[in-house]
Design a protein around this motif. Structure first.
Motif, PDB file in Angstrom:
ATOM      1  N   ILE A   1       0.839  -1.205   0.000  1.00  0.00           N
ATOM      2  CA  ILE A   1       0.000   0.000   0.000  1.00  0.00           C
ATOM      3  C   ILE A   1       0.874   1.255   0.000  1.00  0.00           C
ATOM      4  O   ILE A   1       0.595   2.221  -0.718  1.00  0.00           O
ATOM      5  CB  ILE A   1      -0.970  -0.021   1.208  1.00  0.00           C
ATOM      6  N   ASN A   2       1.955   1.222   0.774  1.00  0.00           N
ATOM      7  CA  ASN A   2       2.861   2.382   0.836  1.00  0.00           C
ATOM      8  C   ASN A   2       3.555   2.623  -0.508  1.00  0.00           C
ATOM      9  O   ASN A   2       3.722   3.769  -0.929  1.00  0.00           O
ATOM     10  CB  ASN A   2       3.900   2.195   1.944  1.00  0.00           C
ATOM     11  N   ALA A   3       3.956   1.545  -1.183  1.00  0.00           N
ATOM     12  CA  ALA A   3       4.597   1.683  -2.503  1.00  0.00           C
ATOM     13  C   ALA A   3       3.609   2.284  -3.505  1.00  0.00           C
ATOM     14  O   ALA A   3       3.958   3.162  -4.306  1.00  0.00           O
ATOM     15  CB  ALA A   3       5.091   0.324  -2.994  1.00  0.00           C
ATOM     16  N   ALA A   4       2.351   1.834  -3.436  1.00  0.00           N
ATOM     17  CA  ALA A   4       1.312   2.369  -4.328  1.00  0.00           C
ATOM     18  C   ALA A   4       1.068   3.843  -4.037  1.00  0.00           C
ATOM     19  O   ALA A   4       0.962   4.666  -4.957  1.00  0.00           O
ATOM     20  CB  ALA A   4       0.019   1.572  -4.159  1.00  0.00           C
ATOM     21  N   THR A   5       0.985   4.196  -2.753  1.00  0.00           N
ATOM     22  CA  THR A   5       0.746   5.592  -2.359  1.00  0.00           C
ATOM     23  C   THR A   5       1.826   6.510  -2.914  1.00  0.00           C
ATOM     24  O   THR A   5       1.524   7.557  -3.499  1.00  0.00           O
ATOM     25  CB  THR A   5       0.720   5.724  -0.815  1.00  0.00           C
ATOM     26  N   LYS A   6       3.070   6.106  -2.728  1.00  0.00           N
ATOM     27  CA  LYS A   6       4.199   6.916  -3.214  1.00  0.00           C
ATOM     28  C   LYS A   6       4.073   7.136  -4.724  1.00  0.00           C
ATOM     29  O   LYS A   6       4.225   8.248  -5.216  1.00  0.00           O
ATOM     30  CB  LYS A   6       5.512   6.208  -2.863  1.00  0.00           C
TER      31      LYS A   6
ATOM     32  N   ILE B   1      -8.927   2.255   2.458  1.00  0.00           N
ATOM     33  CA  ILE B   1      -8.850   3.017   3.719  1.00  0.00           C
ATOM     34  C   ILE B   1      -7.459   3.603   3.907  1.00  0.00           C
ATOM     35  O   ILE B   1      -7.297   4.792   4.220  1.00  0.00           O
ATOM     36  CB  ILE B   1      -9.245   2.125   4.921  1.00  0.00           C
ATOM     37  N   GLU B   2      -6.429   2.757   3.698  1.00  0.00           N
ATOM     38  CA  GLU B   2      -5.047   3.215   3.917  1.00  0.00           C
ATOM     39  C   GLU B   2      -4.637   4.266   2.880  1.00  0.00           C
ATOM     40  O   GLU B   2      -3.947   5.231   3.209  1.00  0.00           O
ATOM     41  CB  GLU B   2      -4.084   2.022   3.888  1.00  0.00           C
ATOM     42  N   LEU B   3      -5.042   4.075   1.624  1.00  0.00           N
ATOM     43  CA  LEU B   3      -4.705   5.059   0.588  1.00  0.00           C
ATOM     44  C   LEU B   3      -5.336   6.418   0.891  1.00  0.00           C
ATOM     45  O   LEU B   3      -4.688   7.459   0.785  1.00  0.00           O
ATOM     46  CB  LEU B   3      -5.171   4.572  -0.795  1.00  0.00           C
ATOM     47  N   VAL B   4      -6.604   6.389   1.280  1.00  0.00           N
ATOM     48  CA  VAL B   4      -7.316   7.641   1.594  1.00  0.00           C
ATOM     49  C   VAL B   4      -6.662   8.325   2.797  1.00  0.00           C
ATOM     50  O   VAL B   4      -6.457   9.538   2.798  1.00  0.00           O
ATOM     51  CB  VAL B   4      -8.823   7.373   1.828  1.00  0.00           C
ATOM     52  N   LYS B   5      -6.292   7.526   3.818  1.00  0.00           N
ATOM     53  CA  LYS B   5      -5.585   8.071   4.995  1.00  0.00           C
ATOM     54  C   LYS B   5      -4.319   8.810   4.588  1.00  0.00           C
ATOM     55  O   LYS B   5      -3.917   9.772   5.209  1.00  0.00           O
ATOM     56  CB  LYS B   5      -5.176   6.920   5.930  1.00  0.00           C
ATOM     57  N   GLN B   6      -3.668   8.297   3.524  1.00  0.00           N
ATOM     58  CA  GLN B   6      -2.395   8.892   3.093  1.00  0.00           C
ATOM     59  C   GLN B   6      -2.579   9.949   1.998  1.00  0.00           C
ATOM     60  O   GLN B   6      -1.627  10.344   1.343  1.00  0.00           O
ATOM     61  CB  GLN B   6      -1.450   7.783   2.615  1.00  0.00           C
ATOM     62  N   GLY B   7      -3.830  10.360   1.791  1.00  0.00           N
ATOM     63  CA  GLY B   7      -4.077  11.515   0.920  1.00  0.00           C
ATOM     64  C   GLY B   7      -4.441  11.205  -0.524  1.00  0.00           C
ATOM     65  O   GLY B   7      -4.448  12.104  -1.365  1.00  0.00           O
ATOM     66  N   ILE B   8      -4.746   9.960  -0.846  1.00  0.00           N
ATOM     67  CA  ILE B   8      -5.154   9.616  -2.215  1.00  0.00           C
ATOM     68  C   ILE B   8      -6.681   9.763  -2.331  1.00  0.00           C
ATOM     69  O   ILE B   8      -7.416   9.237  -1.493  1.00  0.00           O
ATOM     70  CB  ILE B   8      -4.722   8.172  -2.589  1.00  0.00           C
ATOM     71  N   SER B   9      -7.130  10.457  -3.354  1.00  0.00           N
ATOM     72  CA  SER B   9      -8.556  10.706  -3.537  1.00  0.00           C
ATOM     73  C   SER B   9      -9.318   9.413  -3.839  1.00  0.00           C
ATOM     74  O   SER B   9      -8.872   8.590  -4.637  1.00  0.00           O
ATOM     75  CB  SER B   9      -8.755  11.697  -4.689  1.00  0.00           C
TER      76      SER B   9
END
Length: 195
Positions: A64-69, A99-107
């Motif tokens: 999830i973190n790699a995707a967010t970045k 949930i995790e992506l949205v928490k990290q600022g992804i729309s």
């Protein structure tokens, strides 16, 4: 005494062949685990992994973190969050990714849910149906140990994708690689022998 020596020789050969096989698998895995993902992909498919209640496991969180970045650096890329709800999971793996992506600022508008799959084959098969029509370049996001098999499965299903590797946590290394050697063996049997 001769019989005992013969048995030991056969065992020695089998162990040597096993080690060579594992070495070859590790070589294939390593070829995929250091790749540089191309920029501006049209879509990412993030493959699910275990969720403890509602909390992603360490290996899953790494995906999830790699995707967010990547999504923060490539603003037009959409993401397919892929994974159903397994035993001991209070929410689907897809929901956990969202949930995790949205928490990290992804729309939320960039996130597509695929919440039925139970394994890598289904992750790819079901996600394939959700890829935007005009999309060309796609990336599969998973841990380094899993990328070779995931991309192989995707390509077998007609998807021209590349990989976005997520680090495998040290704590999960031995268990993850041991399971992956078995999973790749099963994949080979299915691809070359059983089909």
């Amino acid at each position: 005494m001769k019989k005992k020596r013969k048995i030991l020789s056969i065992l020695g050969v089998l162990v040597a062949l096993g080690l060579i096989y594992i070495g070859l698998l590790q070589f294939k895995i390593s070829q995929y685990s250091d790749v540089e993902a191309p920029k501006n992909a049209d879509y990412l498919i993030v493959l699910g992994a275990s969720v403890r209640g509602t909390v992603p496991s360490l290996a899953f969180a790494s995906r999830i973190n790699a995707a967010t970045k990547y999504l923060k650096e490539n603003k037009d890329t959409v993401v397919i969050a892929s994974g159903g709800k397994g035993p001991g999971e209070d929410i689907s793996e897809a929901e956990s990714i969202k949930i995790e992506l949205v928490k990290q600022g992804i729309s939320e508008s960039r996130i597509i849910l695929e919440d039925r799959s139970t394994d890598t084959y289904e992750n790819i098969d079901y996600s394939k149906k959700l890829i935007p029509e005009d999309a060309k370049l796609g990336l599969v996001v998973t841990n380094t140990f899993h990328l070779y098999r995931a991309i192989s499965i995707a390509r077998d299903q007609g998807l021209d994708v590349q990989g976005l590797p997520a680090k495998t946590p040290l704590k999960a290394l031995v268990k993850s690689y041991t399971r992956e050697y078995l999973a790749i063996t099963k994949f080979y049997l299915k691809r070359y022998i059983l089909d």
